[in-house]
Enzyme design. Structure first.
Site, PDB file in Angstrom:
ATOM      1  N   ASP A 198      70.829  53.793 -42.625  1.00 52.80           N
ATOM      2  CA  ASP A 198      70.497  54.631 -43.791  1.00 52.80           C
ATOM      3  C   ASP A 198      69.035  54.400 -44.154  1.00 52.80           C
ATOM      4  O   ASP A 198      68.665  54.322 -45.324  1.00 52.80           O
ATOM      5  CB  ASP A 198      71.409  54.301 -44.973  1.00 52.80           C
ATOM      6  CG  ASP A 198      71.281  55.316 -46.113  1.00 52.80           C
ATOM      7  OD1 ASP A 198      70.830  56.460 -45.867  1.00 52.80           O
ATOM      8  OD2 ASP A 198      71.610  54.969 -47.262  1.00 52.80           O
ATOM      9  N   ASP A 215      69.542  47.622 -48.865  1.00 56.08           N
ATOM     10  CA  ASP A 215      70.686  48.549 -48.871  1.00 56.08           C
ATOM     11  C   ASP A 215      71.314  48.625 -47.475  1.00 56.08           C
ATOM     12  O   ASP A 215      71.271  49.669 -46.811  1.00 56.08           O
ATOM     13  CB  ASP A 215      70.245  49.930 -49.365  1.00 56.08           C
ATOM     14  CG  ASP A 215      71.428  50.769 -49.863  1.00 56.08           C
ATOM     15  OD1 ASP A 215      72.569  50.259 -49.848  1.00 56.08           O
ATOM     16  OD2 ASP A 215      71.201  51.934 -50.254  1.00 56.08           O
TER      17      ASP A 215
HETATM   18  N1  LIG Z   1      67.276  42.825 -54.541  1.00 57.00           N
HETATM   19  C1  LIG Z   1      66.791  43.792 -55.347  1.00 57.00           C
HETATM   20  N2  LIG Z   1      65.755  43.538 -56.171  1.00 57.00           N
HETATM   21  C2  LIG Z   1      65.270  44.494 -56.989  1.00 57.00           C
HETATM   22  N3  LIG Z   1      65.760  45.742 -57.064  1.00 57.00           N
HETATM   23  C3  LIG Z   1      66.791  46.057 -56.267  1.00 57.00           C
HETATM   24  C4  LIG Z   1      67.365  45.106 -55.370  1.00 57.00           C
HETATM   25  N4  LIG Z   1      68.378  45.703 -54.704  1.00 57.00           N
HETATM   26  C5  LIG Z   1      68.424  46.965 -55.171  1.00 57.00           C
HETATM   27  N5  LIG Z   1      67.473  47.197 -56.113  1.00 57.00           N
HETATM   28  C6  LIG Z   1      67.207  48.443 -56.834  1.00 57.00           C
HETATM   29  O1  LIG Z   1      68.417  49.143 -57.022  1.00 57.00           O
HETATM   30  C7  LIG Z   1      68.387  50.403 -56.367  1.00 57.00           C
HETATM   31  C8  LIG Z   1      69.736  50.686 -55.707  1.00 57.00           C
HETATM   32  O2  LIG Z   1      70.020  49.692 -54.744  1.00 57.00           O
HETATM   33  P1  LIG Z   1      70.693  50.037 -53.355  1.00 57.00           P
HETATM   34  O3  LIG Z   1      70.995  48.750 -52.692  1.00 57.00           O
HETATM   35  O4  LIG Z   1      69.830  51.017 -52.625  1.00 57.00           O
HETATM   36  O5  LIG Z   1      72.031  50.708 -53.824  1.00 57.00           O
HETATM   37  P2  LIG Z   1      72.680  52.127 -53.489  1.00 57.00           P
HETATM   38  O6  LIG Z   1      73.735  51.781 -52.502  1.00 57.00           O
HETATM   39  O7  LIG Z   1      73.195  52.579 -54.812  1.00 57.00           O
HETATM   40  O8  LIG Z   1      71.621  53.023 -52.928  1.00 57.00           O
HETATM   41  C9  LIG Z   1      67.244  50.324 -55.382  1.00 57.00           C
HETATM   42  O9  LIG Z   1      66.654  51.580 -55.184  1.00 57.00           O
HETATM   43  C10 LIG Z   1      66.307  49.350 -56.026  1.00 57.00           C
HETATM   44  O10 LIG Z   1      65.458  50.034 -56.912  1.00 57.00           O
HETATM   45 MG   LIG Z   2      69.957  52.900 -51.714  1.00 60.45          MG
END
Ligand SMILES: Nc1ncnc2c1ncn2[C@@H]1O[C@H](COP(=O)(O)OP(=O)(O)O)[C@@H](O)[C@H]1O
Ligand SMILES: [Mg+2]
Length: 264
Positions: A198, A215
């Site tokens: 992804d 992610d």
């Molecule tokens: N380890 C992290 N530190 C800071 N921000 C994070 C972290 N992991 C995720 N985020 C924030 O949260 C958002 C969503 O996380 P993500 O893992 O992409 O989840 P989703 O599966 O909802 O897309 C990211 O776009 C980022 O901005």
């Molecule tokens: Mg994401």
């Protein structure tokens, strides 16, 4: 329902509202309706468990509210910043989307197929994938703990302000960043044995001038029957984003060969 039961239910709702409110440092960060949806009883118990173990000390506001998961900013007992990713056990259509990424992965071939178990597996998979990526020296958030639908990572950003996504950044040095992403992708493929599946400018952050890939719940082993197709799609996304930002950019095929080292 008897009157007594109704009273009990009201009371436990109130009790729960109180518990969550005292848990969250910033009470006004979300409305109660949403909080209640995320922090169901089981999730609340998981959070308490993390607190008892000293893994979480404080939970602050929400960093991101996705359809399937919400990410909260927190701190451990030493004040280190945490990203607490909570997968929503109420997300129904989630199940259909997850299956192709779980089936075909021998690490998870024996798991139960009910929605809750699948969501726990999904969170577990993200944790393990982060671990593998980190061991292969890919720049990812460090996975710290996992239990049920709650994944804890180190926070990428500072003072609760998350790092910008690649999408949100104007790069001074796109060539260098592109090269570094390819290096990470190659390590991910050849050392961690994973395909992100992804990858895009939305799942890469920029922090301290370096890309951070994240992610990875859907990431699959390179043996997965769809791995090749997923990798090609990842590379196409990357190529589309960096095309016109990087002069003389490699073609999708050339990138594919570089990332896989010619292996299949
Ligand atoms: N380890 C992290 N530190 C800071 N921000 C994070 C972290 N992991 C995720 N985020 C924030 O949260 C958002 C969503 O996380 P993500 O893992 O992409 O989840 P989703 O599966 O909802 O897309 C990211 O776009 C980022 O901005
Ligand atoms: Mg994401």
């Amino acid at each position: 329902m008897s009157f007594r039961d109704k009273v009990d239910k009201r009371l436990s709702r109130k009790q729960k509202a109180y518990e969550i409110e005292s848990l969250m440092k910033n009470k006004r960060s979300e409305d109660y309706q949403v909080i209640e949806e995320v922090f169901d009883k089981s999730t609340l118990m998981t959070i308490y468990d993390f607190m008892n173990k000293g893994i979480i000390d404080e939970i602050h506001g929400v960093v991101n509210a996705g359809k399937e998961a919400r990410v909260y900013w927190g701190k451990d007992t030493e004040g280190n910043e945490l990203a607490i990713k909570i997968y929503l056990t109420s997300s129904a259509e989630f199940k259909k989307g997850m299956l192709p990424y779980i089936e075909g992965d021998p690490r998870f071939s024996h798991v139960r197929r009910d929605t809750r178990s699948l969501i726990y597996t999904w969170a577990q998979k993200e944790y393990k994938n982060l671990q593998r990526a980190k061991d292969a020296k890919v720049n990812v958030p460090e996975p710290l703990a996992i239990q049920k639908n709650v994944l804890i990572m180190n926070f990428i950003g500072k003072n609760g302000e998350r790092a910008p996504l690649l999408k949100e950044t104007v790069l001074e040095n796109p060539e260098q960043v592109f090269k570094l992403i390819l290096t990470y992708l190659k390590r991910l493929y050849t050392k961690a044995g994973l395909v992100h599946a992804d990858l895009s400018e939305y799942n890469i952050m920029m922090w301290k001038k370096k890309p951070v890939i994240f992610d990875v719940a859907q990431s699959v082993l390179i043996k997965h029957p769809m791995a090749e197709r997923f990798l090609r799609r990842d590379i196409e996304n990357l190529h589309r984003y960096f095309n016109r930002k990087v002069s003389d950019i490699l073609s999708v095929d050339e990138i594919y060969v570089r990332v896989t080292g010619g292996r299949k």
